[in-house]
Design a protein around this motif. Sequence first.
Motif, PDB file in Angstrom:
ATOM      1  N   ASN A 146      42.825  35.959  46.609  1.00  0.00           N
ATOM      2  CA  ASN A 146      43.096  37.386  46.478  1.00  0.00           C
ATOM      3  C   ASN A 146      43.381  37.720  45.019  1.00  0.00           C
ATOM      4  O   ASN A 146      44.534  37.897  44.624  1.00  0.00           O
ATOM      5  CB  ASN A 146      44.289  37.753  47.372  1.00  0.00           C
ATOM      6  N   ARG A 147      42.329  37.745  44.202  1.00  0.00           N
ATOM      7  CA  ARG A 147      42.490  38.058  42.780  1.00  0.00           C
ATOM      8  C   ARG A 147      41.153  38.514  42.206  1.00  0.00           C
ATOM      9  O   ARG A 147      40.087  38.263  42.787  1.00  0.00           O
ATOM     10  CB  ARG A 147      43.026  36.852  42.029  1.00  0.00           C
ATOM     11  N   ASP A 148      41.238  39.166  41.065  1.00  0.00           N
ATOM     12  CA  ASP A 148      40.049  39.713  40.425  1.00  0.00           C
ATOM     13  C   ASP A 148      39.065  38.580  40.087  1.00  0.00           C
ATOM     14  O   ASP A 148      39.443  37.621  39.419  1.00  0.00           O
ATOM     15  CB  ASP A 148      40.506  40.419  39.133  1.00  0.00           C
ATOM     16  N   CYS A 149      37.837  38.676  40.564  1.00  0.00           N
ATOM     17  CA  CYS A 149      36.881  37.586  40.306  1.00  0.00           C
ATOM     18  C   CYS A 149      35.453  38.119  40.433  1.00  0.00           C
ATOM     19  O   CYS A 149      35.239  39.254  40.856  1.00  0.00           O
ATOM     20  CB  CYS A 149      37.112  36.432  41.285  1.00  0.00           C
TER      21      CYS A 149
END
Length: 359
Positions: A146-149
């Motif tokens: 759950n992170r910007d990627c």
Amino acid sequence: MGLYDNLRKIDPYVPGEQPQNKDVIKLNTNENPYPPSSAVLDVKERYNTDNLKLYPDPDIKKLSDELAIYFNGKYNTNLTKENVFVGVGSDDVLSVAFQTFFNSGKAILFPDVTYSFYDVWADLYKIDYDVVPLREGFLIDPEDYNRDCGGVVIANPNAPTTVALGLDAIEKILDDNSEVVVIVDEAYVDFGGESAIKLLEKHENLVVVQTYSKSRSMAGARIGYALGGYRLIKAMEDVKFSINSYTLSNLQIAMGVASLRDEDYFKKSVEKIISTRDRAKEKFKELGFNCPDSKTNFLFVTHESIPAVEIFEYLKTKNIFVRYFRKPATIANYLRVTIGTDEQMDALFKALEEYIDKK
Ligand code: PMP
């Protein structure tokens, strides 16, 4: 000129990994020990000279169509051939998917440990990536993704760890990454995993990749496919046509169709592997090995006192090939053992018993 800088991650070829000597017991590359359906061997296209004279259908429409119908029957979906991309094994399909979807400049995410080709392709295509360590028991925690990627790749069940992730966890990864493509590599799903195909209609960012190499006993035929929304599949087709239009031969296409039409045989050979796997797991335990619960056609085993490399070298002297990983360190004491026939597994356990008794 630094010509090969982006190839640095490729492990040198391991001599003997594909021994051609038929006397060896080959439990090292997760092939299926049983033959494909006899319908595959009988395809009439084998005798049709047009199949050599003329180019095959570059759109692979026939097999795409049959795959869509097959999965609609299985999962009550509404797929059409426009939702299917067929390639030369799932390695080819995955490599096209990496080139198609992962060019945003942001790092993509995949677990450490997972299928060893993901970082090879990322390096080759100059895609930035971050590896996400597995949790205790080789578990994938969706929270970690759950992170910007720039995208996510999950093998489910994971390889070489054999552990499967539930669809609720896959769905969380899809929801948390709705702006980027999430590839779910289901090479081993038929041996007890749960397919994300049923999530396709709800999640436009999902691409599911499967193969004929394992559960359909057709590693040598080289057939894999991706299922996804029309827009994503069309993008993959565009990339493919920019590289090589004629990928599958007519013979491969006909064999792929024939296999799908013999569901009885497919089910029986998968059940056979699962029952041999469950018996083998018990036997490994008796001999002092541990392994996670496997939803694949292989077991990932570690011995309580004997180093994996020693067992690997010993088995080779007995003409039994299993897979040993020198790296990463977290799995260097594990062996990956493909499930063979009952006779092959008996020979493996006989050799292991003799070795362990002497220790
Ligand atoms: N994905 C995973 C997780 C695999 O283990 C493999 C095969 N070793 C593949 C994809 C590629 O298989 P194929 O190209 O034979 O379809």
